[in-house]
Design a protein around this motif. Structure first.
Motif, PDB file in Angstrom:
ATOM      1  N   TRP A 101       7.234 -31.620 -27.717  1.00 18.56           N
ATOM      2  CA  TRP A 101       8.204 -30.434 -27.370  1.00 18.56           C
ATOM      3  C   TRP A 101       8.721 -29.518 -28.626  1.00 18.56           C
ATOM      4  CZ3 TRP A 101      13.423 -29.045 -28.894  1.00 18.56           C
ATOM      5  CH2 TRP A 101      13.903 -28.310 -27.852  1.00 18.56           C
ATOM      6  N   ALA A 102       8.956 -30.176 -29.729  1.00 21.28           N
ATOM      7  CA  ALA A 102       9.427 -29.091 -30.590  1.00 21.28           C
ATOM      8  C   ALA A 102       8.307 -28.335 -31.333  1.00 21.28           C
ATOM      9  CB  ALA A 102       9.914 -29.970 -31.827  1.00 21.28           C
ATOM     10  N   ASP A 103       7.116 -28.678 -31.043  1.00 21.71           N
ATOM     11  CA  ASP A 103       5.889 -28.004 -31.587  1.00 21.71           C
ATOM     12  C   ASP A 103       5.890 -26.582 -30.746  1.00 21.71           C
ATOM     13  OD1 ASP A 103       4.974 -28.955 -33.679  1.00 21.71           O
ATOM     14  OD2 ASP A 103       3.123 -29.600 -32.681  1.00 21.71           O
ATOM     15  N   PHE A 108       7.885 -24.551 -30.155  1.00 23.07           N
ATOM     16  CA  PHE A 108       9.110 -23.553 -30.827  1.00 23.07           C
ATOM     17  C   PHE A 108       8.539 -23.444 -32.251  1.00 23.07           C
ATOM     18  CE2 PHE A 108      11.499 -25.191 -27.699  1.00 23.07           C
ATOM     19  CZ  PHE A 108      12.268 -24.202 -27.306  1.00 23.07           C
ATOM     20  N   ARG A 109       7.281 -23.787 -32.804  1.00 20.31           N
ATOM     21  CA  ARG A 109       6.731 -23.667 -34.033  1.00 20.31           C
ATOM     22  C   ARG A 109       6.815 -22.278 -34.469  1.00 20.31           C
ATOM     23  NH1 ARG A 109       4.700 -27.062 -38.297  1.00 20.31           N
ATOM     24  NH2 ARG A 109       4.753 -29.032 -36.606  1.00 20.31           N
ATOM     25  N   ARG A 110       6.583 -21.457 -33.651  1.00 19.51           N
ATOM     26  CA  ARG A 110       6.287 -20.269 -34.192  1.00 19.51           C
ATOM     27  C   ARG A 110       7.653 -19.600 -34.790  1.00 19.51           C
ATOM     28  NH1 ARG A 110       7.103 -16.499 -29.330  1.00 19.51           N
ATOM     29  NH2 ARG A 110       7.625 -17.877 -27.809  1.00 19.51           N
ATOM     30  N   PHE A 111       8.549 -20.125 -34.385  1.00 24.54           N
ATOM     31  CA  PHE A 111       9.632 -19.561 -34.835  1.00 24.54           C
ATOM     32  C   PHE A 111      10.261 -19.840 -36.287  1.00 24.54           C
ATOM     33  CE2 PHE A 111      10.144 -19.567 -30.133  1.00 24.54           C
ATOM     34  CZ  PHE A 111      10.464 -18.066 -29.942  1.00 24.54           C
ATOM     35  N   TRP A 112       9.514 -20.754 -36.827  1.00 24.53           N
ATOM     36  CA  TRP A 112      10.033 -21.255 -38.233  1.00 24.53           C
ATOM     37  C   TRP A 112       8.709 -21.280 -39.141  1.00 24.53           C
ATOM     38  CZ3 TRP A 112      10.023 -25.768 -34.743  1.00 24.53           C
ATOM     39  CH2 TRP A 112       9.150 -26.497 -35.072  1.00 24.53           C
ATOM     40  N   ALA A 131      15.536 -21.344 -34.518  1.00 26.14           N
ATOM     41  CA  ALA A 131      15.033 -22.679 -34.412  1.00 26.14           C
ATOM     42  C   ALA A 131      14.698 -23.563 -35.617  1.00 26.14           C
ATOM     43  CB  ALA A 131      13.651 -22.589 -33.748  1.00 26.14           C
ATOM     44  N   THR A 163      10.855 -32.028 -36.494  1.00 27.82           N
ATOM     45  CA  THR A 163       9.653 -32.267 -36.714  1.00 27.82           C
ATOM     46  C   THR A 163       9.285 -33.253 -37.969  1.00 27.82           C
ATOM     47  OG1 THR A 163       9.202 -30.211 -37.292  1.00 27.82           O
ATOM     48  CG2 THR A 163       8.556 -30.647 -34.992  1.00 27.82           C
TER      49      THR A 163
END
Lengths: 110, 110
Positions: free
Chosen positions: A83-85, A87-91, B74, B81
């Motif tokens: 799920w968290a992945d 949003f990975r592009r935001f950090w 985020a 993660t």
DNA sequence: CAGTTAGATAACCAAGTGGTTAGGTAGACA
DNA sequence: TGTCTACCTAACCACTTGGTTATCTAACTG
């Protein structure tokens, strides 16, 4: 509390005592007594935390005479990272660069 | 609820409405009204959810006339993660193989 | 000015959480 | 048999959560 699996997992993880229990179980199975030792709280309190973890599918409880050994089951954590992945592009800088690159390509394609 | 950052983040994520709000904000900033639309609940209810997300540092709120645009932040999800990654070897097969390999090497070394 | 829109706040309610103490159950062992 | 250990359940407490309705402020618009 919401009763969908992901919400139950997140709620179970929203407590430092329960996360410490999971960290301990990462080193191997343990009895309730062993899990209680690091904490300044009563047995029933630990018992409640274990029930929350069990309901979330993060631990399973066996039986060995008067001991009830707890074992880690980390599969719900995979759903958490998945799920968290999203949003990975935001950090993550490398993902961010890929993102702008793809955006750039899309513009050229139009 | 516990007041350490990771617990606050996990607690904020333990609600499908709030996760849906974050998913919506991944597509860009939005006003409170826009965020409310998909949900069959009152304005104040959404307002409360936004405050929880803000307290967790998952969103920031700006100001534009009578609108209060929400933006995704985020970075707390990275901590999530990273924490979960500590358990990756319990579900990821490739990590599990690496684990047994390292265990094997350690035995030979002793 | 009055009226409308966006949004926050306050007060309330039912249900859940995290802890407690007291007491019960199941197994090992003298 | 009686006792000790490990663990659970029940009942209770203060506090939080997730929702409601009613009311308020702030800004645009006629």
């Amino acid at each position: 509390m919401a009763d969908d699996p992901l919400s139950i997992t997140f709620a179970a993880l929203a407590d430092p005592t329960r996360r410490a229990i999971l960290a301990r179980l990462a080193e191997g199975a343990a009895t309730v007594k062993e899990l209680s030792e690091p904490f300044a709280m009563s047995g029933p309190a630990v018992s409640k935390h274990l029930r929350v973890l069990e309901r979330a599918g993060l631990i399973t409880r066996g039986r060995d005479a008067q001991w009830r050994p707890c074992t880690l089951d980390a599969t719900p954590l995979r759903e958490v990272t998945e799920w968290a992945d999203g949003f990975r592009r935001f950090w993550d800088d490398s993902y961010r660069r890929l993102d702008t690159y793809l955006e750039h390509m899309k513009e050229k394609g139009t």
